[in-house]
Design a protein around this motif. Structure first.
Motif, PDB file in Angstrom:
ATOM      1  N   ARG A  27      19.534   0.493  26.905  1.00 18.59           N
ATOM      2  CA  ARG A  27      19.614  -0.088  28.236  1.00 18.59           C
ATOM      3  C   ARG A  27      18.355  -0.926  28.450  1.00 18.59           C
ATOM      4  O   ARG A  27      17.242  -0.435  28.282  1.00 18.59           O
ATOM      5  CB  ARG A  27      19.697   0.989  29.308  1.00 18.59           C
ATOM      6  CG  ARG A  27      19.718   0.421  30.725  1.00 18.59           C
ATOM      7  CD  ARG A  27      19.852   1.512  31.760  1.00 18.59           C
ATOM      8  NE  ARG A  27      21.084   2.272  31.607  1.00 18.59           N
ATOM      9  CZ  ARG A  27      22.281   1.852  32.008  1.00 18.59           C
ATOM     10  NH1 ARG A  27      22.415   0.684  32.592  1.00 18.59           N
ATOM     11  NH2 ARG A  27      23.340   2.612  31.832  1.00 18.59           N
ATOM     12  N   ILE A  28      18.534  -2.192  28.809  1.00 15.83           N
ATOM     13  CA  ILE A  28      17.419  -3.094  29.076  1.00 15.83           C
ATOM     14  C   ILE A  28      17.520  -3.573  30.517  1.00 15.83           C
ATOM     15  O   ILE A  28      18.605  -3.896  31.006  1.00 15.83           O
ATOM     16  CB  ILE A  28      17.450  -4.311  28.132  1.00 15.83           C
ATOM     17  CG1 ILE A  28      17.368  -3.854  26.684  1.00 15.83           C
ATOM     18  CG2 ILE A  28      16.308  -5.262  28.448  1.00 15.83           C
ATOM     19  CD1 ILE A  28      17.515  -4.973  25.688  1.00 15.83           C
ATOM     20  N   ASP A  43      15.543   2.014  27.810  1.00 10.85           N
ATOM     21  CA  ASP A  43      15.935   3.417  27.815  1.00 10.85           C
ATOM     22  C   ASP A  43      17.209   3.541  26.988  1.00 10.85           C
ATOM     23  O   ASP A  43      17.934   2.560  26.800  1.00 10.85           O
ATOM     24  CB  ASP A  43      16.186   3.874  29.255  1.00 10.85           C
ATOM     25  CG  ASP A  43      16.192   5.377  29.410  1.00 10.85           C
ATOM     26  OD1 ASP A  43      15.818   6.096  28.459  1.00 10.85           O
ATOM     27  OD2 ASP A  43      16.569   5.852  30.495  1.00 10.85           O
ATOM     28  N   LEU A  44      17.484   4.743  26.530  1.00  9.06           N
ATOM     29  CA  LEU A  44      18.761   4.969  25.880  1.00  9.06           C
ATOM     30  C   LEU A  44      19.800   5.268  26.955  1.00  9.06           C
ATOM     31  O   LEU A  44      19.538   6.048  27.880  1.00  9.06           O
ATOM     32  CB  LEU A  44      18.673   6.143  24.904  1.00  9.06           C
ATOM     33  CG  LEU A  44      17.838   5.910  23.656  1.00  9.06           C
ATOM     34  CD1 LEU A  44      17.877   7.152  22.759  1.00  9.06           C
ATOM     35  CD2 LEU A  44      18.304   4.697  22.883  1.00  9.06           C
ATOM     36  N   ALA A  45      20.938   4.643  26.855  1.00  7.56           N
ATOM     37  CA  ALA A  45      22.022   4.846  27.818  1.00  7.56           C
ATOM     38  C   ALA A  45      23.014   5.852  27.248  1.00  7.56           C
ATOM     39  O   ALA A  45      23.458   5.709  26.098  1.00  7.56           O
ATOM     40  CB  ALA A  45      22.725   3.525  28.108  1.00  7.56           C
ATOM     41  N   ASP A  46      23.340   6.856  28.046  1.00  6.25           N
ATOM     42  CA  ASP A  46      24.342   7.844  27.650  1.00  6.25           C
ATOM     43  C   ASP A  46      25.729   7.474  28.156  1.00  6.25           C
ATOM     44  O   ASP A  46      26.713   8.073  27.750  1.00  6.25           O
ATOM     45  CB  ASP A  46      23.966   9.226  28.187  1.00  6.25           C
ATOM     46  CG  ASP A  46      22.756   9.803  27.481  1.00  6.25           C
ATOM     47  OD1 ASP A  46      22.628   9.614  26.257  1.00  6.25           O
ATOM     48  OD2 ASP A  46      21.926  10.438  28.156  1.00  6.25           O
ATOM     49  N   ASN A  65      22.328  -3.831  33.554  1.00  3.08           N
ATOM     50  CA  ASN A  65      22.880  -3.809  34.898  1.00  3.08           C
ATOM     51  C   ASN A  65      23.185  -5.251  35.307  1.00  3.08           C
ATOM     52  O   ASN A  65      22.390  -6.154  35.040  1.00  3.08           O
ATOM     53  CB  ASN A  65      21.884  -3.168  35.874  1.00  3.08           C
ATOM     54  CG  ASN A  65      22.447  -3.076  37.266  1.00  3.08           C
ATOM     55  OD1 ASN A  65      22.522  -4.063  37.986  1.00  3.08           O
ATOM     56  ND2 ASN A  65      22.840  -1.872  37.647  1.00  3.08           N
ATOM     57  N   THR A  66      24.302  -5.480  35.964  1.00  3.40           N
ATOM     58  CA  THR A  66      24.704  -6.851  36.316  1.00  3.40           C
ATOM     59  C   THR A  66      23.679  -7.558  37.203  1.00  3.40           C
ATOM     60  O   THR A  66      23.583  -8.773  37.169  1.00  3.40           O
ATOM     61  CB  THR A  66      26.089  -6.869  36.998  1.00  3.40           C
ATOM     62  OG1 THR A  66      26.086  -5.977  38.105  1.00  3.40           O
ATOM     63  CG2 THR A  66      27.178  -6.458  36.017  1.00  3.40           C
ATOM     64  N   ASN A  67      22.883  -6.803  37.977  1.00  8.05           N
ATOM     65  CA  ASN A  67      21.840  -7.426  38.803  1.00  8.05           C
ATOM     66  C   ASN A  67      20.742  -8.071  37.952  1.00  8.05           C
ATOM     67  O   ASN A  67      20.098  -9.028  38.387  1.00  8.05           O
ATOM     68  CB  ASN A  67      21.201  -6.398  39.746  1.00  8.05           C
ATOM     69  CG  ASN A  67      22.153  -5.931  40.813  1.00  8.05           C
ATOM     70  OD1 ASN A  67      23.048  -6.655  41.227  1.00  8.05           O
ATOM     71  ND2 ASN A  67      21.983  -4.702  41.241  1.00  8.05           N
ATOM     72  N   ASP A  68      20.505  -7.541  36.751  1.00  7.51           N
ATOM     73  CA  ASP A  68      19.454  -8.063  35.872  1.00  7.51           C
ATOM     74  C   ASP A  68      19.953  -9.138  34.899  1.00  7.51           C
ATOM     75  O   ASP A  68      19.147  -9.799  34.254  1.00  7.51           O
ATOM     76  CB  ASP A  68      18.818  -6.924  35.065  1.00  7.51           C
ATOM     77  CG  ASP A  68      18.010  -5.978  35.934  1.00  7.51           C
ATOM     78  OD1 ASP A  68      17.649  -6.369  37.059  1.00  7.51           O
ATOM     79  OD2 ASP A  68      17.738  -4.850  35.483  1.00  7.51           O
ATOM     80  N   LEU A  69      21.257  -9.308  34.802  1.00 11.44           N
ATOM     81  CA  LEU A  69      21.822 -10.258  33.838  1.00 11.44           C
ATOM     82  C   LEU A  69      21.261 -11.681  33.937  1.00 11.44           C
ATOM     83  O   LEU A  69      20.911 -12.269  32.916  1.00 11.44           O
ATOM     84  CB  LEU A  69      23.345 -10.314  33.954  1.00 11.44           C
ATOM     85  CG  LEU A  69      24.112  -9.309  33.134  1.00 11.44           C
ATOM     86  CD1 LEU A  69      25.603  -9.484  33.383  1.00 11.44           C
ATOM     87  CD2 LEU A  69      23.799  -9.399  31.672  1.00 11.44           C
TER      88      LEU A  69
END
Length: 113
Positions: A27-28, A43-46, A65-69
Motif C-alpha cells: 500500500r502506497i 505498508d503491507l495491505a491485507d 487509496n483513490t484520494n492519493d491517485l
C-alpha cells in the motif's frame, strides 16, 4: 492512471509479504509531512478497501487509496540499496521539489491538494 514497479521493487515486496506471513499488496500513499509538505507512506495491505485502486506490475500488487491517485499517477517504484541503507525510491512526475534531506517533497500546482 498508472503505477509501475521495477523488478527489484517487486522482488522486495514479495519477500516482505512472505517474511511477514500476511499481506496481498504494497500500500502506497502520501501524507502531509516534512519541510517540503508531503512524504510517502508504505505498508503491507491485507485487503483491498472500497476506496482503493489495485495496480499489478511485475506480477506484484500495489494498492493506492483513490484520494492519493492524482499525486502518484505515472510513478515508477524502485527498491534500492545505498551502502547499509535500503528504501523504496519513487520516480514521480507530479513532484515539483524535494527537500535537502530527500525525506519530503512538494507537488506540482496542477495536482496540489
Amino acid at each position: 492512471m498508472s503505477l509501475t514497479l521495477t523488478e527489484n521493487a517487486a522482488k522486495h515486496i514479495k519477500q516482505q509479504i512472505a517474511k511477514q506471513g500476511h499481506g496481498i499488496a504494497l500500500r502506497i500513499g502520501i501524507q502531509k509531512s516534512g519541510c517540503s509538505g508531503y512524504s510517502y507512506t508504505y505498508d503491507l495491505a491485507d485487503e483491498i478497501k472500497k476506496d482503493d485502486r489495485l495496480f499489478i506490475s511485475e506480477d506484484t500488487n500495489i494498492v493506492v487509496n483513490t484520494n492519493d491517485l492524482p499525486f502518484l499517477n505515472g510513478s515508477k517504484i524502485d527498491f534500492v540499496q545505498e551502502g547499509l541503507n535500503s528504501f523504496y525510491k519513487l520516480s514521480n512526475p507530479n513532484i515539483d521539489n524535494t527537500c535537502g534531506c530527500g525525506e519530503s517533497f512538494s507537488l506540482n500546482e496542477s495536482v496540489e491538494r
